[in-house]
Structures are given as C-alpha cells and as structure tokens.
Scaffold this active site. Structure first.
Site, PDB file in Angstrom:
ATOM      1  CE  LYS A 283      54.840  15.407 -36.315  1.00  0.00           C
ATOM      2  NZ  LYS A 283      53.389  14.618 -36.997  1.00  0.00           N
TER       3      LYS A 283
ATOM      4  CD  GLU B  81      51.748  23.055 -22.712  1.00  0.00           C
ATOM      5  OE1 GLU B  81      52.085  22.866 -23.998  1.00  0.00           O
ATOM      6  OE2 GLU B  81      50.377  22.977 -22.693  1.00  0.00           O
TER       7      GLU B  81
ATOM      8  N   GLY C 285      53.007  12.424 -33.407  1.00  0.00           N
ATOM      9  CA  GLY C 285      53.670  12.187 -31.693  1.00  0.00           C
ATOM     10  C   GLY C 285      53.185  11.479 -30.706  1.00  0.00           C
ATOM     11  NE  ARG C 286      47.410  10.012 -31.398  1.00  0.00           N
ATOM     12  CZ  ARG C 286      47.179  10.938 -32.299  1.00  0.00           C
ATOM     13  NH1 ARG C 286      47.197  12.531 -32.063  1.00  0.00           N
ATOM     14  NH2 ARG C 286      46.008  11.309 -33.134  1.00  0.00           N
TER      15      ARG C 286
ATOM     16  CD  GLU D 232      46.999  13.736 -28.229  1.00  0.00           C
ATOM     17  OE1 GLU D 232      47.381  15.192 -27.521  1.00  0.00           O
ATOM     18  OE2 GLU D 232      48.037  13.731 -29.355  1.00  0.00           O
TER      19      GLU D 232
ATOM     20  CG  HIS E 207      44.547  -2.357  -1.462  1.00  0.00           C
ATOM     21  ND1 HIS E 207      43.300  -2.886  -0.281  1.00  0.00           N
ATOM     22  CD2 HIS E 207      45.361  -3.211  -2.440  1.00  0.00           C
ATOM     23  CE1 HIS E 207      44.399  -4.931  -0.179  1.00  0.00           C
ATOM     24  NE2 HIS E 207      45.366  -4.403  -1.227  1.00  0.00           N
TER      25      HIS E 207
ATOM     26  CE  LYS F  33      48.020  22.201 -27.962  1.00  0.00           C
ATOM     27  NZ  LYS F  33      49.208  21.468 -28.980  1.00  0.00           N
TER      28      LYS F  33
HETATM   29  O1  F6P Z   1      48.172  17.811 -27.599  1.00  0.00           O
HETATM   30  C1  F6P Z   1      48.319  17.755 -28.814  1.00  0.00           C
HETATM   31  C2  F6P Z   1      50.017  17.476 -28.944  1.00  0.00           C
HETATM   32  O2  F6P Z   1      50.237  17.918 -30.235  1.00  0.00           O
HETATM   33  C3  F6P Z   1      50.441  15.902 -29.213  1.00  0.00           C
HETATM   34  O3  F6P Z   1      49.992  15.258 -29.811  1.00  0.00           O
HETATM   35  C4  F6P Z   1      51.941  16.012 -29.034  1.00  0.00           C
HETATM   36  O4  F6P Z   1      52.173  14.473 -28.446  1.00  0.00           O
HETATM   37  C5  F6P Z   1      52.147  16.771 -27.737  1.00  0.00           C
HETATM   38  O5  F6P Z   1      50.937  18.134 -27.932  1.00  0.00           O
HETATM   39  C6  F6P Z   1      53.397  17.275 -27.893  1.00  0.00           C
HETATM   40  O6  F6P Z   1      53.314  17.775 -29.391  1.00  0.00           O
HETATM   41  P1  F6P Z   1      55.149  18.454 -29.690  1.00  0.00           P
HETATM   42  O7  F6P Z   1      56.312  17.421 -29.797  1.00  0.00           O
HETATM   43  O8  F6P Z   1      54.662  19.427 -31.657  1.00  0.00           O
HETATM   44  O9  F6P Z   1      56.099  19.021 -29.055  1.00  0.00           O
END
Ligand code: F6P
Length: 538
Positions: free
Chosen positions: A202, A208, A262-263, A348, A379, A507
């Site tokens: 987003k 990452e 995002g979620r 979240e 199990h 972060k």
């Molecule tokens: O973990 C925090 C967060 O902002 C989530 O809400 C989001 O889904 C994820 O990081 C990834 O963010 P982005 O889509 O901006 O890379």
C-alpha cells in the site's frame, strides 16, 4: 466520527454482569433441556452460509441484553457511517470503504461527496483484464506475490482456499518475511523467463517488501537484463510514484485509495495474485459473496444478523465470561491459512486500549485469535481446549460439499467437526467415566487412580458455521462476515478499529538498530538490548 461509548456505564452492562454469574454459569445442556426450541432460536442462515450459536453459554435473556448493549453503543448509526464513507478511521482522518471494492455498478459509495465507484470499476476491469492476460500467456508459469501483512495474508489465504478453481492458471507463490530464506526458497525453483513478480505494498515503503522486491529484481536482471523488467514485474500500491520509480511499467501499476485499509484490501488490486490464480470470473464471484454479506449485515434484523450475533458472542465471552482468546477451527485443509489471516484482520483492528475519546478503556478489548485446520489441531492442542484450566471459545467452520475427490475423507472430516462441538459442550462426568471403566472390567484401584483424568467438565462454548461449499462466493461471504464482526466489536469496545499505531514503534527501533549496526552512533538502549546487539553483531 463514531461517538464514544462507555460500555461499563451502560444500562445493558449491569444486566449482563448479573447474567454472567447466573445464566453464564449454567450448563448449556441444561438450557437445551429447558427449552426444546433452543436450536431453532439460535441459528440462522443466509445464502448457503449457516451459523448455529446454540452451544454458546448464552440464554435468551443474555441475547436480549447483548442486543440492548449494541443498541446503546449505536451500532446501527455506526454501520450507516461506515457505509456512508464517513471518516470513521478518526486517527488517520480516513473513510473505511473496502465494501466499495466489491460493489455493483449502481451501488452508492461516496467519500467527501465524491462517487468512488467509477474509479473502482475502472481499476477492477483493468486489473482483471491483466490477470486474464497473464493466465492466457503460456510463457508465464509462475507468479510471485511480494508483500506482507494485508498485502500478503489475504491473497495467500484466498489463493490456497480456492485451489480447486485454478483451472490451468499459473502457480502463485508468496514471499513476505524479511528472512532471505523465504525469498530464496521460492525463487530457487523458478525460471525468471516464465515468472511474473507482483510487488504489493500500500505504501511502497515497507522494509520487508522493499528488501524482497529489490532482491527479486536483482535475481531477474542477472539473467534477463534490465529491459525486461517492464514485462515481468507489476505493482499494486497507493504510492504510484514510488512504484514507477522502482521501474514498473505504468500500465502494470494498479492503484487504490487510502480509504482501503491494508488488512481489508484483498477485494481490489491487492487481489491481483488471486485473480491470476482463479481468473476474473471466479474473482467476481468472490466479490459477489462479500457483497451478499454486506447486504445481509445492512438489512437483516438483529435476531438473524450473523456478523452482529457473532460479534456479541465474542463480547460476551471476552468481557463477561472472561475468556481471553478466540479459536478458529476450519475443518477444511484449504482454509489452513484462515486463522493467520484472521489474526491480522482482528488483532490489528481490535488489539487497542485507547478509546475513541482518547482515554484508556476500562474494559477488555480484542481477544487473542488463534487456531489451526481440523483435524490437525485435534492431535495437537485440543487437549487443552477440552481439559485445560482456561476456557477458549471456538468457531468451527465446516463445509458441506467435499473439497476433494476423496468423499470418504470428507464424511470423516465432518463427523470430527460435529463431534468436537458436542464433546466441548457435553463433556463427560466422573460417574460416566467410572461406570464405563467398570463395564470394561477395570479394577476399583485403577478406577480410583485414573478416572479423574478422564473427566471432561464440558460447557465449553462453540459456534458452528457451515458453508454449502468452499467456493469463491461462500469464501467471500466468510471473510466479509468476520470483517463486520470486527467492526461491531470495535464499536462496542469504543476503539478505533481501522488504524494500527501499535506496529510502528518496533519498525522505528528496527530501523534505528540497523543504522547503528551500520556505523551510526549507538543511541539510548536498555542494558538487555545493548547486550543482545553486541552478542549478535559483536
Ligand atoms: O503491519 C503493519 C502494516 O501497515 C499492515 O497494516 C499492512 O497490511 C502491512 O504493514 C503492509 O503494509 P504495506 O502494504 O504498506 O506494505
């Protein structure tokens, strides 16, 4: 903005506290014995989505008090604000309108008086046309989705869940972790010449995702050269500029608005990898299912409103019975990532302690969400569910139609699902254990030594959900069902369900530590952190 609500100052709260120590402690088996209509009164169905909550520790009076609580919390006003595009994500000043992403033409979704549907439809059509183009391209065998959190968990879960609908589509892989072994293990089996990489972020700044995207780009350029990036990379982001700067062809950058969290984003371009996997027709059915649940949530009366009722069961369990977790048990291997998906969606959203009035809330909020596909969980951790000292309410999700060609397996799977719900509620008394042992010829000394260990106290609550099929439509319904459950709970808990400030601090500190490891002056850290930094990096 949603009005603040003080749960413990409400009228319904007082009734619910009293009910928790009376009806909430009664064995559900007793409630069934007293009311032969209990099952009839405590189940509902809409369009192939069925829910039975009669095994919850709940009486008719409790249900009425919970509806009263929801009404005092103005949940209907909140629902109107949600669907009207009001800026209910108050800490970020944004609307929350993921429902627009699954709308029909002619539906009504506005933000600041602006009709958002023309743009949603245009992006949807372009994105789906691109997905079908990829599916038809015999030179593309693999698609790699690089993203994390909402840019990974939803698409990954749906792609797995709808594996039966791939129908010749490419293999879709997911890379999320900044542990390089995640990327390595995916790329080592792939040929860059037949791979499409979709960078999903987003913000297009997430550490990452950018680390993985850059490494995937290097992997690609090494054998294919810079010029083919435009053919083999696509991006999904609200940050179109950064995606273009990364080198992605403008035609392959799919944007969306900041009113999609995002979620909650799998319904739009973030779902591109899903569409590549199952095709545009199935993707549209997924949207259709979610829209069906949106309509149900808006129109069904309280006593049949599935997301509302599920939300209230959760509030009852968490605030009044003191149960701290919510277990999600899909009896469908294809749904095995559903608990992980829901962990982000729910925790979240509702793992917050500051109220909408800016003050610390005085009640419990979001439960810990966890779970595993049945029967694997049976199990592993069901021992604790049945005999542990703490109680963990479960949602069992079963599917009527077989999800594989092995229909004999399916019967066994469903028998296990139904049996577990029964066992959790009915349990097994000491008398029953002892008499069974006697009948099987056990000595009294053995009975005395072992029988207590074989007792199940029962009265452990469950909700049982049955989908007619694990098809795109029912999956869309299931996801939207939990989205709306989360919304109602956030309303009642007086929290801001649509921000996620709680992920920021870690972060920032990770960025700082990384810079310090690269030579910046070591800042202020506690002794344990300093020692760990030294131990790890010398
Ligand atoms: O973990 C925090 C967060 O902002 C989530 O809400 C989001 O889904 C994820 O990081 C990834 O963010 P982005 O889509 O901006 O890379």
């Amino acid at each position: 903005m949603l009005k603040p609500f003080h749960l413990r100052a409400s009228q319904a709260h007082k009734r619910l506290v009293a009910l928790a120590s009376s009806d909430g402690q009664r064995p559900v088996t007793e409630l069934f014995a007293k009311n032969s209509n209990r099952f009839e009164e405590m189940h509902a169905e809409t369009d192939g989505f069925f829910m039975d909550w009669s095994k919850q520790r709940i009486s008719k009076a409790t249900m009425e008090a919970l509806f009263e609580l929801a009404s005092e919390a103005n949940w209907k006003e909140g629902r109107t604000a949600l669907f009207s595009g009001d800026a209910i994500n108050q800490t970020e000043g944004r609307a929350v309108l993921h429902m627009a992403m699954r709308a029909h033409e002619g539906d009504n979704f506005h933000v600041d008086g602006h009709d958002v549907l023309p743009e949603v439809m245009e992006v949807r059509e372009t994105m789906l046309a691109f997905a079908d183009e990829i599916r038809a391209d015999s030179k593309i065998c693999d698609v790699v989705n690089i993203g994390i959190g909402g840019s990974d968990l939803g698409p990954l879960m749906v792609t797995k869940a709808l594996r039966r609908f791939r129908d010749g589509g490419p293999n879709v892989h997911f890379v999320s972790n900044v542990d390089g072994s995640h990327l390595e293990s995916v790329l080592e089996g792939l040929n860059p010449a037949t791979t499409l990489v979709i960078v999903v972020s987003k913000t297009f700044t997430t550490q990452e995702t950018m680390a993985n995207a850059n490494a995937a780009k290097d992997w690609f350029v090494q054998s294919m050269g810079e010029s083919l990036i435009q053919k083999h990379f696509a991006a999904v982001s609200t940050n179109l500029e950064a995606a273009a700067h990364f080198g992605i062809a403008p035609r392959k950058v799919f944007g969306f608005s900041d009113w999609v969290g995002g979620r909650y984003s799998l319904w739009g371009p973030v779902g591109l990898s899903i569409a590549c996997s199952i095709g545009s027709g199935n993707f549209r059915s997924l949207l259709e299912g979610a829209r069906c649940m949106d309509v149900h949530f808006q129109q069904a009366p309280d006593h049949e409103n599935l997301p509302l009722i599920s939300a209230l069961m959760g509030i009852w369990s968490r605030e009044y019975l003191g149960f701290e977790t919510q277990v999600i048990l899909p009896y469908a291997q294809d749904l095995d990532r559903f608990p992980a998906y829901l962990q982000q969606a729910d925790m979240e959203s509702n793992g917050k302690s500051t109220g909408r009035d800016g003050k610390r809330v005085s009640h419990a909020t979001g439960a810990v969400v966890w779970g595993e596909a049945g029967t694997n969980g049976q199990h592993a951790f069901y021992q604790l569910l049945h005999q542990g000292t703490s109680i963990h309410p479960v949602d069992i999700i079963a599917v009527k139609a077989s999800m594989s060609r092995y229909s004999g397996h399916h019967e066994k799977l469903l028998a296990n699902a139904v049996a577990q719900a029964e066992a959790l509620m009915v349990g097994k008394s000491a008398e029953k254990v002892q008499s069974e042992m006697k009948v099987s010829g056990a000595e009294q000394t053995e009975i005395d030594a072992v029988s207590a260990h074989r007792v199940f106290e029962g009265n452990r609550p469950s909700t049982f959900i049955v989908l007619d099929d694990l098809d795109p439509k029912r999956l869309g319904m299931l996801i939207a069902f939990y989205e709306h459950r989360i919304f109602v709970q956030g309303m009642i808990w007086n929290i801001c369900s649509f921000d996620q400030w709680g992920v920021e601090l870690g972060k920032v500190l990770a960025t700082q530590i990384l810079a310090e490891w690269k030579g910046e002056e070591i800042g202020d850290h506690d002794p344990s952190t300093l020692a760990l930094m030294k131990l790890i990096r010398g």
